[in-house]
Design a protein around this motif. Structure first.
Motif, PDB file in Angstrom:
ATOM      1  N   ARG A  79      16.059   7.552   6.168  1.00  0.00           N
ATOM      2  CA  ARG A  79      15.746   6.814   7.392  1.00  0.00           C
ATOM      3  C   ARG A  79      15.035   7.692   8.421  1.00  0.00           C
ATOM      4  NH1 ARG A  79      18.472   2.048   7.168  1.00  0.00           N
ATOM      5  NH2 ARG A  79      20.124   1.901   5.619  1.00  0.00           N
ATOM      6  N   LEU A  80      15.064   9.002   8.220  1.00  0.00           N
ATOM      7  CA  LEU A  80      14.484   9.931   9.188  1.00  0.00           C
ATOM      8  C   LEU A  80      13.150  10.520   8.744  1.00  0.00           C
ATOM      9  CD1 LEU A  80      17.750  11.957  10.035  1.00  0.00           C
ATOM     10  CD2 LEU A  80      16.858   9.914  11.198  1.00  0.00           C
ATOM     11  N   LEU A  81      12.804  10.326   7.470  1.00  0.00           N
ATOM     12  CA  LEU A  81      11.638  11.031   6.929  1.00  0.00           C
ATOM     13  C   LEU A  81      10.304  10.438   7.346  1.00  0.00           C
ATOM     14  CD1 LEU A  81      12.742  11.869   3.278  1.00  0.00           C
ATOM     15  CD2 LEU A  81      12.569  13.409   5.233  1.00  0.00           C
ATOM     16  N   GLY A  82      10.277   9.120   7.584  1.00  0.00           N
ATOM     17  CA  GLY A  82       9.007   8.486   7.908  1.00  0.00           C
ATOM     18  C   GLY A  82       8.019   8.673   6.774  1.00  0.00           C
ATOM     19  N   ASP A  85       5.457  14.115   3.703  1.00  0.00           N
ATOM     20  CA  ASP A  85       5.205  14.418   2.300  1.00  0.00           C
ATOM     21  C   ASP A  85       6.515  14.843   1.639  1.00  0.00           C
ATOM     22  OD1 ASP A  85       4.360  15.330  -0.153  1.00  0.00           O
ATOM     23  OD2 ASP A  85       2.771  16.628   0.640  1.00  0.00           O
ATOM     24  N   ARG A  86       6.963  14.071   0.638  1.00  0.00           N
ATOM     25  CA  ARG A  86       8.237  14.361  -0.024  1.00  0.00           C
ATOM     26  C   ARG A  86       8.213  15.702  -0.739  1.00  0.00           C
ATOM     27  NH1 ARG A  86       8.494  10.432   3.392  1.00  0.00           N
ATOM     28  NH2 ARG A  86      10.012   8.797   2.919  1.00  0.00           N
ATOM     29  N   ARG A  87       7.052  16.128  -1.179  1.00  0.00           N
ATOM     30  CA  ARG A  87       6.939  17.439  -1.807  1.00  0.00           C
ATOM     31  C   ARG A  87       7.341  18.533  -0.816  1.00  0.00           C
ATOM     32  NH1 ARG A  87       0.989  19.827  -2.901  1.00  0.00           N
ATOM     33  NH2 ARG A  87       0.914  19.117  -0.739  1.00  0.00           N
ATOM     34  N   VAL A  88       6.859  18.436   0.410  1.00  0.00           N
ATOM     35  CA  VAL A  88       7.194  19.421   1.446  1.00  0.00           C
ATOM     36  C   VAL A  88       8.669  19.326   1.819  1.00  0.00           C
ATOM     37  CG1 VAL A  88       6.724  20.150   3.811  1.00  0.00           C
ATOM     38  CG2 VAL A  88       4.836  19.432   2.324  1.00  0.00           C
ATOM     39  N   VAL A  89       9.193  18.096   1.911  1.00  0.00           N
ATOM     40  CA  VAL A  89      10.610  17.905   2.253  1.00  0.00           C
ATOM     41  C   VAL A  89      11.500  18.588   1.220  1.00  0.00           C
ATOM     42  CG1 VAL A  89      12.455  16.194   2.499  1.00  0.00           C
ATOM     43  CG2 VAL A  89      10.213  15.761   3.515  1.00  0.00           C
ATOM     44  N   LEU A  90      11.190  18.404  -0.062  1.00  0.00           N
ATOM     45  CA  LEU A  90      11.995  19.028  -1.111  1.00  0.00           C
ATOM     46  C   LEU A  90      11.893  20.554  -1.054  1.00  0.00           C
ATOM     47  CD1 LEU A  90      11.232  16.609  -4.087  1.00  0.00           C
ATOM     48  CD2 LEU A  90      13.489  17.040  -3.099  1.00  0.00           C
ATOM     49  N   ALA A  91      10.696  21.064  -0.797  1.00  0.00           N
ATOM     50  CA  ALA A  91      10.520  22.516  -0.711  1.00  0.00           C
ATOM     51  C   ALA A  91      11.314  23.090   0.462  1.00  0.00           C
ATOM     52  CB  ALA A  91       9.034  22.853  -0.578  1.00  0.00           C
ATOM     53  N   VAL A  92      11.274  22.412   1.605  1.00  0.00           N
ATOM     54  CA  VAL A  92      12.043  22.869   2.769  1.00  0.00           C
ATOM     55  C   VAL A  92      13.537  22.819   2.466  1.00  0.00           C
ATOM     56  CG1 VAL A  92      12.668  22.326   5.155  1.00  0.00           C
ATOM     57  CG2 VAL A  92      10.264  22.266   4.444  1.00  0.00           C
ATOM     58  N   ALA A  93      13.974  21.766   1.763  1.00  0.00           N
ATOM     59  CA  ALA A  93      15.383  21.649   1.397  1.00  0.00           C
ATOM     60  C   ALA A  93      15.822  22.809   0.513  1.00  0.00           C
ATOM     61  CB  ALA A  93      15.642  20.320   0.696  1.00  0.00           C
ATOM     62  N   MET A  94      14.936  23.264  -0.380  1.00  0.00           N
ATOM     63  CA  MET A  94      15.274  24.413  -1.220  1.00  0.00           C
ATOM     64  C   MET A  94      15.373  25.695  -0.395  1.00  0.00           C
ATOM     65  SD  MET A  94      15.799  23.166  -4.159  1.00  0.00           S
ATOM     66  CE  MET A  94      16.045  24.713  -4.999  1.00  0.00           C
ATOM     67  N   VAL A  95      14.555  25.804   0.644  1.00  0.00           N
ATOM     68  CA  VAL A  95      14.678  26.954   1.547  1.00  0.00           C
ATOM     69  C   VAL A  95      16.016  26.893   2.283  1.00  0.00           C
ATOM     70  CG1 VAL A  95      13.732  28.078   3.590  1.00  0.00           C
ATOM     71  CG2 VAL A  95      12.182  27.217   1.824  1.00  0.00           C
ATOM     72  N   VAL A  96      16.408  25.699   2.725  1.00  0.00           N
ATOM     73  CA  VAL A  96      17.722  25.532   3.371  1.00  0.00           C
ATOM     74  C   VAL A  96      18.831  25.931   2.405  1.00  0.00           C
ATOM     75  CG1 VAL A  96      19.334  23.831   4.324  1.00  0.00           C
ATOM     76  CG2 VAL A  96      16.906  23.748   4.954  1.00  0.00           C
ATOM     77  N   MET A 124      21.609  20.505  -0.424  1.00  0.00           N
ATOM     78  CA  MET A 124      22.015  19.785  -1.632  1.00  0.00           C
ATOM     79  C   MET A 124      21.835  18.284  -1.470  1.00  0.00           C
ATOM     80  SD  MET A 124      25.787  19.711  -3.353  1.00  0.00           S
ATOM     81  CE  MET A 124      26.230  18.432  -4.540  1.00  0.00           C
ATOM     82  N   GLY A 125      22.237  17.742  -0.327  1.00  0.00           N
ATOM     83  CA  GLY A 125      22.113  16.307  -0.099  1.00  0.00           C
ATOM     84  C   GLY A 125      20.675  15.832  -0.152  1.00  0.00           C
ATOM     85  N   VAL A 126      19.766  16.638   0.382  1.00  0.00           N
ATOM     86  CA  VAL A 126      18.348  16.268   0.375  1.00  0.00           C
ATOM     87  C   VAL A 126      17.799  16.293  -1.051  1.00  0.00           C
ATOM     88  CG1 VAL A 126      16.042  16.907   1.144  1.00  0.00           C
ATOM     89  CG2 VAL A 126      17.976  17.090   2.729  1.00  0.00           C
TER      90      VAL A 126
END
Length: 404
Positions: A79-82, A85-96, A124-126
């Motif tokens: 609901r927050l992603l708008g 780019d999901r590719r970037v979101v996943l990469a950032v999640a791996m950094v987290v 993990m949730g992302v």
């Protein structure tokens, strides 16, 4: 950083290419890593507790914290992603995730450990919440069920391979080195995700949206039925599986080595169940999930009734592995078929409910074991798993194939 694949804001072609399968493989490695990161404290619990100067029970709480944070993150995130780019979101999640593992590696007490595990739970949730939804967009429609099976197989294989390998590293070089290694791998995967995945914006709702342009409610009847079935089965599973070692020690009086071998067998059968259920649920998700529910119920009942026999216990564990190993992908495809117009949202909600049920199951299992013992616990879990069958049979099921 450019990707191996072009943008897939439009539907993929009818034939899945090698680079697309490579992208699915990277997602599988990602789910493998997040679940290994979550579960590794199980394998290094004693030295980890000693190193932090806290009790084993306090160290074990870290798993519950990670699961609860993940349960909140996974359904809220879409609901927050708008249109990010999901590719970037996943990469950032791996950094987290890397930050969480890194903080665990340098933790000096209970407070730092809890902070690190909260951060890890967000990553993990992302990743877990988005992996299956992204996988459906990487392949041709006829390969969707297989792609989801691969993405989810990372979860199952983490228990079979990830935690044992992490434990070996921890035994050889110390538990901090094991978490440090996970940190490096997570950072590497973050870069690989950017390179291997295409640009993926917010998926457009399909023609199941209303004529006014408004989306249908997410909690539609078939979704609610599936989620109730998942809560009952996952709670039953983790209430029993958390205490499977004491059960095998008490009932058939197995040695530690025999139990380790049997749990490895469970994991191997779980991987088989994952892919078999993925193939079946791609065509008939409700029937597949109900068959898996029957298998879980039967396995727990066999263990409760005949667990004093090593042979019966072995049969029960093998059946349990196949049945539960297929549940994650089978139920995921149920959700995908029930809400094909809300893939990301339904996947996030599903993962949130799934991980929340893991925490609930461990909690319920602890209460029953402390109050009544192993055999009563097994019968409680039989009752929970059995209750899922009338719910799944009577309640509305998905009406469409997940190949949309």
């Amino acid at each position: 950083m450019s990707s191996l694949l072009p943008s897939t804001d439009t539907a993929p072609e009818e034939r899945t290419t090698l680079p697309q399968w490579v992208a699915v493989g990277v997602l599988t490695l990602s789910t493998f890593l997040v679940v290994t990161s979550e579960m590794l404290p199980v394998g290094v619990l004693t030295p980890m507790a000693d190193g932090l100067g806290i009790s084993s029970g306090a160290t074990g709480i870290s798993l519950t914290i990670t699961g609860l944070v993940s349960a909140v993150t996974a359904p809220v995130l879409p609901r927050l992603l708008g249109n990010l780019d999901r590719r970037v979101v996943l990469a950032v999640a791996m950094v987290v995730l890397a930050v969480g593992n890194g903080l665990t590696a340098i933790a000096d007490g209970f407070g730092t450990l809890m902070v690190s595990r909260v951060i890890l739970g967000v990553g993990m949730g992302v990743v877990w919440g988005m992996a299956s939804a992204v996988a459906t967009r990487l392949v041709a429609p006829r390969n969707i069920a297989l792609a989801v099976s691969f993405a989810v197989s990372g979860v199952a294989s983490a228990s079979v391979l990830g935690v044992p390998l992490g434990t070996l590293v921890g035994n050889a070089y110390g538990w901090r080195a094991a978490f440090g290694a996970l940190t490096v791998i997570a950072l590497t995967l973050a870069a690989v995700l950017l390179f291997a995945l295409p640009k993926l914006r917010s998926p457009a709702a399909d023609d199941t949206a209303s004529e006014t342009g408004q989306r249908r409610p997410l909690l539609r009847p078939a979704v609610v039925t599936g989620l109730v079935v998942v809560v009952l089965l996952v709670t039953a599973h983790f209430a029993a599986y958390t205490y499977v070692r004491p059960a095998l020690e008490e009932l058939p009086r197995m040695s530690a080595n025999a139990i380790a071998l049997l749990l490895l067998l469970y994991g191997v059968f779980g991987l088989v169940g994952n892919f078999a259920a993925g193939a079946a649920a791609g065509r008939k998700p409700r029937r597949t999930v109900l068959l898996l529910a029957t298998g879980i119920t039967a396995a727990l009942a066999i263990l409760a009734l005949f667990g004093g026999s090593a042979l019966a216990a072995g049969i029960a564990i093998a059946l349990w592995g196949v049945a539960y190993g297929g549940l994650s992908v089978g139920a995921q495809l149920w959700m995908t078929a029930a809400a094909p117009d809300r893939i990301e949202h339904i996947t996030g909600l599903y993962v949130g409910v799934f991980t929340g049920s893991i925490a609930l199951g461990a909690f319920v299992g602890g209460l029953v074991v402390e109050g009544a013992g192993i055999v009563p616990l097994l019968w409680v879990t039989v009752a929970l798993a059995l209750a899922s069958l009338p719910v799944g049979l009577v309640g509305p099921g998905p009406q469409r194939s997940p190949r949309t």
